[in-house]
Design a protein around this motif. Structure first.
Motif, PDB file in Angstrom:
ATOM      1  N   CYS A 240     128.570  35.620  11.130  1.00 31.66           N
ATOM      2  CA  CYS A 240     127.587  36.588  11.636  1.00 31.66           C
ATOM      3  C   CYS A 240     126.221  35.913  11.696  1.00 31.66           C
ATOM      4  O   CYS A 240     125.931  34.998  10.930  1.00 31.66           O
ATOM      5  N   PHE A 241     125.394  36.385  12.612  1.00 37.18           N
ATOM      6  CA  PHE A 241     123.997  35.951  12.678  1.00 37.18           C
ATOM      7  C   PHE A 241     123.102  37.011  12.055  1.00 37.18           C
ATOM      8  O   PHE A 241     123.280  38.216  12.297  1.00 37.18           O
ATOM      9  N   VAL A 242     122.151  36.568  11.266  1.00 38.81           N
ATOM     10  CA  VAL A 242     121.053  37.413  10.800  1.00 38.81           C
ATOM     11  C   VAL A 242     119.829  36.986  11.594  1.00 38.81           C
ATOM     12  O   VAL A 242     119.427  35.818  11.537  1.00 38.81           O
ATOM     13  N   GLY A 243     119.260  37.919  12.367  1.00 37.91           N
ATOM     14  CA  GLY A 243     118.174  37.576  13.284  1.00 37.91           C
ATOM     15  C   GLY A 243     116.825  38.098  12.825  1.00 37.91           C
ATOM     16  O   GLY A 243     116.695  39.237  12.371  1.00 37.91           O
ATOM     17  N   LEU A 244     115.809  37.228  12.928  1.00 33.38           N
ATOM     18  CA  LEU A 244     114.426  37.606  12.635  1.00 33.38           C
ATOM     19  C   LEU A 244     113.523  37.040  13.730  1.00 33.38           C
ATOM     20  O   LEU A 244     113.900  36.080  14.416  1.00 33.38           O
ATOM     21  N   ILE A 245     112.329  37.604  13.859  1.00 38.60           N
ATOM     22  CA  ILE A 245     111.318  37.050  14.761  1.00 38.60           C
ATOM     23  C   ILE A 245     110.084  36.690  13.938  1.00 38.60           C
ATOM     24  O   ILE A 245     109.470  37.561  13.304  1.00 38.60           O
ATOM     25  N   ILE A 272     110.836  32.244  21.708  1.00 36.51           N
ATOM     26  CA  ILE A 272     111.248  33.158  22.776  1.00 36.51           C
ATOM     27  C   ILE A 272     110.037  33.731  23.513  1.00 36.51           C
ATOM     28  O   ILE A 272     110.202  34.481  24.473  1.00 36.51           O
ATOM     29  N   SER A 273     108.858  33.370  23.075  1.00 34.88           N
ATOM     30  CA  SER A 273     107.627  33.703  23.800  1.00 34.88           C
ATOM     31  C   SER A 273     106.526  32.795  23.250  1.00 34.88           C
ATOM     32  O   SER A 273     106.755  32.018  22.316  1.00 34.88           O
ATOM     33  N   SER A 274     105.342  32.917  23.810  1.00 36.35           N
ATOM     34  CA  SER A 274     104.244  32.050  23.366  1.00 36.35           C
ATOM     35  C   SER A 274     103.788  32.380  21.954  1.00 36.35           C
ATOM     36  O   SER A 274     103.107  31.566  21.314  1.00 36.35           O
ATOM     37  N   THR A 275     104.157  33.547  21.424  1.00 39.33           N
ATOM     38  CA  THR A 275     103.713  33.943  20.083  1.00 39.33           C
ATOM     39  C   THR A 275     104.863  34.211  19.114  1.00 39.33           C
ATOM     40  O   THR A 275     104.609  34.489  17.936  1.00 39.33           O
ATOM     41  N   GLU A 276     106.117  34.122  19.573  1.00 41.99           N
ATOM     42  CA  GLU A 276     107.250  34.518  18.738  1.00 41.99           C
ATOM     43  C   GLU A 276     108.290  33.405  18.642  1.00 41.99           C
ATOM     44  O   GLU A 276     108.594  32.733  19.624  1.00 41.99           O
ATOM     45  N   ILE A 277     108.846  33.259  17.453  1.00 40.56           N
ATOM     46  CA  ILE A 277     109.914  32.293  17.209  1.00 40.56           C
ATOM     47  C   ILE A 277     111.143  33.047  16.689  1.00 40.56           C
ATOM     48  O   ILE A 277     111.046  33.805  15.722  1.00 40.56           O
ATOM     49  N   ARG A 278     112.242  32.852  17.368  1.00 38.33           N
ATOM     50  CA  ARG A 278     113.486  33.464  16.904  1.00 38.33           C
ATOM     51  C   ARG A 278     114.112  32.613  15.805  1.00 38.33           C
ATOM     52  O   ARG A 278     114.166  31.385  15.907  1.00 38.33           O
ATOM     53  N   CYS A 279     114.556  33.273  14.744  1.00 40.03           N
ATOM     54  CA  CYS A 279     115.313  32.613  13.685  1.00 40.03           C
ATOM     55  C   CYS A 279     116.677  33.276  13.595  1.00 40.03           C
ATOM     56  O   CYS A 279     116.771  34.516  13.556  1.00 40.03           O
ATOM     57  N   LEU A 280     117.721  32.479  13.588  1.00 38.08           N
ATOM     58  CA  LEU A 280     119.078  32.977  13.430  1.00 38.08           C
ATOM     59  C   LEU A 280     119.713  32.264  12.237  1.00 38.08           C
ATOM     60  O   LEU A 280     119.883  31.045  12.252  1.00 38.08           O
ATOM     61  N   VAL A 281     120.031  33.031  11.222  1.00 38.56           N
ATOM     62  CA  VAL A 281     120.667  32.494  10.023  1.00 38.56           C
ATOM     63  C   VAL A 281     122.161  32.796  10.114  1.00 38.56           C
ATOM     64  O   VAL A 281     122.551  33.972  10.183  1.00 38.56           O
ATOM     65  N   ASP A 282     122.969  31.753  10.137  1.00 42.10           N
ATOM     66  CA  ASP A 282     124.411  31.955  10.224  1.00 42.10           C
ATOM     67  C   ASP A 282     124.985  32.227   8.827  1.00 42.10           C
ATOM     68  O   ASP A 282     124.692  31.503   7.870  1.00 42.10           O
ATOM     69  N   VAL A 283     125.777  33.290   8.739  1.00 44.12           N
ATOM     70  CA  VAL A 283     126.447  33.654   7.486  1.00 44.12           C
ATOM     71  C   VAL A 283     127.952  33.638   7.747  1.00 44.12           C
ATOM     72  O   VAL A 283     128.444  34.448   8.527  1.00 44.12           O
ATOM     73  N   PRO A 284     128.696  32.707   7.152  1.00 44.93           N
ATOM     74  CA  PRO A 284     130.138  32.643   7.406  1.00 44.93           C
ATOM     75  C   PRO A 284     130.850  33.933   7.016  1.00 44.93           C
ATOM     76  O   PRO A 284     130.442  34.627   6.076  1.00 44.93           O
ATOM     77  N   GLY A 285     131.935  34.233   7.741  1.00 42.81           N
ATOM     78  CA  GLY A 285     132.706  35.433   7.454  1.00 42.81           C
ATOM     79  C   GLY A 285     132.266  36.608   8.302  1.00 42.81           C
ATOM     80  O   GLY A 285     131.353  36.512   9.122  1.00 42.81           O
TER      81      GLY A 285
END
Length: 526
Positions: A240-245, A272-285
């Motif tokens: 699963c991905f845990v998503g933050l901006i 994903i924009s000039s002011t935002e960074i997407r973070c995706l943390v992968d969690v196995p399972g």
């Protein structure tokens, strides 16, 4: 041994491995639910369909019905509409989507966007150019640049808000007078003697309606409720991905995707924009720590945050504290279609891979180019059985791009994930160091990742080159029985990672497509 001799020896070894594997692996024959071969007989589609045998109707509502207006559906609608066909698109929700994936388009995908005349859809949405990747592991980092030198100046990857991109494509499709977008939920396919004739859907008003067309293309996404009628869906959820901006911070390497080889699995950062960074943390399972009781926040701050680059840690913890955290399952599914008269699957409803490499949109856009080229000589789509037989070539012609990206995504995810096994640890370390060598060792893999060099054989050569490089490091300067045993397990583990993925993709279609009869199907005479 020189680099050239190393690559030559690896190439020869891999060719031998592929041929041996292809010879001994039992061929996985997929039983199709619909037989559209030359005898013209077809068994009925059994699920998510309604029979309309004998029903009277005045005519078709369009040349093509498209179910779903995501990336694949909207791009296909514009493409077919531009070719002069009347297109009806039925989408469950026409408001702007809000997703945490589908935000990075590889350069190969951007080239397909240009080929489809949709390149302006990444304009005016604050899309960011992406020129490559940066890898981080145990305090070390290396930068991998896309090989863009011989391409036009505007060709690069693009990262953006997925919803903004989709809305731009929907607007472009609906601007054509022969393309109609309707909001509604398609509940079933309409079938007559084994041929799909259209769809039943609930309109925005709540009214049940039927729509008819000689060709229905199902693009209703990863949660498709119609795919079981048209394919054998073997969906795997490895993580699963845990998503933050993150806001108001800078990436260590701007205009690059960032992959942190963390424990237990990778972490991604990209603008994903000039002011935002997407973070995706992968969690196995298939499950993540609970968000409601605070376990997920604690996990992110105490276990994940220390593993990310120092430049991003403060913004990461601040974002976690704000609580704007989203999760989603990562799905993979090999393409296993039932050739069905009157219907076709595309997009995530048809084929999925782990989103680690950001290849999904590239595969979808490439598929649309293949389908457009196949349909271009045809003006009349009403001979469903002949059309079905002809479009079987689609499944072979799409393979070079799709199978390369699918295999790379599945293999890289397993290699980049931490493991207690010593051989897997060596493979992970060898992969990072191999890519850090630069030259052909980084250009080859990044060309595959970017979709600029969709060659399955090149992928397998580089994959086993990493494994052999790892074995060489183990045996130098002095081999020991333990190191030799780990090296043997490393090669065995590498084979165990990539060969099952290749088998699912189809060995013959992937490496020898010209030997598949459907490859040479000519357009039916009209």
């Amino acid at each position: 041994m020189s680099d050239q001799l190393l690559i030559a020896s690896v190439f020869a070894s891999v060719i031998g491995l592929i041929l041996i594997y292809a010879f001994f692996v039992t061929k996985n024959v997929r039983k199709v639910a619909v037989n559209c071969i030359s005898d013209g007989k077809a068994s009925s589609v059994t699920t998510k369909t309604i029979s309309i045998k004998g029903e009277c109707r005045s005519g078709d509502d369009a040349d093509v019905i498209i179910v779903g207006a995501g990336v694949a559906g909207a791009a296909l609608a514009h493409t077919l509409g531009k070719d002069g066909r009347t297109v009806l698109v039925i989408e469950r929700d026409l408001t702007e989507p809000d997703r945490i994936v589908g935000e990075l388009l590889q350069p190969g995908g951007y080239l397909k966007l240009i080929e489809l005349g949709l390149e302006d859809c990444v304009e005016d949405i604050d899309a960011q150019r992406v020129f490559g990747y940066a890898l981080f592991k145990d305090g070390k980092d290396t930068r991998l640049s896309y090989p863009l030198e011989k391409l036009q100046a505007d060709v690069a990857g693009r990262s953006f808000h997925n919803g903004r991109f989709i809305q731009r494509m929907r607007e472009k499709a609906s601007s054509l007078p022969n393309v109609q977008l309707k909001q509604g939920t398609v509940s079933s396919l309409l079938e007559d003697n084994g041929t799909i004739k259209g769809v039943m859907y609930k309109a925005k008003t709540g009214e049940l309606r039927k729509a008819y067309a000689p060709l229905t293309v199902v693009c209703d996404g990863c949660f498709s409720n119609l795919r079981s009628s048209l394919c054998n869906p073997q969906v795997d959820v490895p993580s699963c991905f845990v998503g933050l901006i993150l806001e108001n911070c800078q990436l260590p390497y701007e205009n690059h995707g960032h992959v942190i080889l963390a424990d237990p699995s990778p972490i991604l950062f990209y603008r994903i924009s000039s002011t935002e960074i997407r973070c995706l943390v992968d969690v196995p399972g298939q499950k993540v720590p609970s968000l409601s009781n605070g376990d997920l926040s604690k996990y992110l701050k105490t276990f994940v945050a220390p593993q990310i680059p120092p430049e991003l840690q403060e913004a990461f913890v601040t974002t976690v504290d704000k609580g704007n955290i989203r999760t989603m399952p990562n799905r993979s599914m090999a393409a296993a279609p039932y050739p069905t008269p009157g219907a076709l699957l595309m997009g995530d409803a048809f084929n999925m891979r782990h989103p680690l490499t950001g290849g999904g949109m590239t595969v979808a856009l490439s598929d649309i180019v293949v389908l457009r080229n196949l349909l271009m000589p045809l003006r009349d789509l009403h001979d469903s059985y002949t059309l079905c037989n002809y479009l079987e070539s689609f499944y072979t012609l799409r393979k070079p791009v799709a199978s390369t990206i699918n295999t790379l995504a599945g293999a890289l995810y397993k290699v980049f994930s931490a493991s207690p096994d010593e051989a897997r640890q060596e493979m992970r370390e060898a992969c990072f160091d191999y890519l850090s060598l630069g030259g052909v060792f980084s250009n080859g893999p990044i060309s595959l990742l970017s979709g600029l060099n969709p060659r399955p054989l090149s992928l397998v050569v580089h994959f086993f080159a990493v494994a052999i490089y790892g074995v060489g490091r183990l045996l130098l300067p002095f081999p020991s029985p333990k190191r030799m045993w780990i090296g043997a397990r490393l090669i065995s583990g590498a084979s165990g990672i990539i060969f099952p993925i290749i088998k699912a993709e189809g060995i013959r279609q992937m490496f020898f497509p010209a030997t598949v009869p459907a490859y040479y199907r000519a357009p039916p005479t009209q």
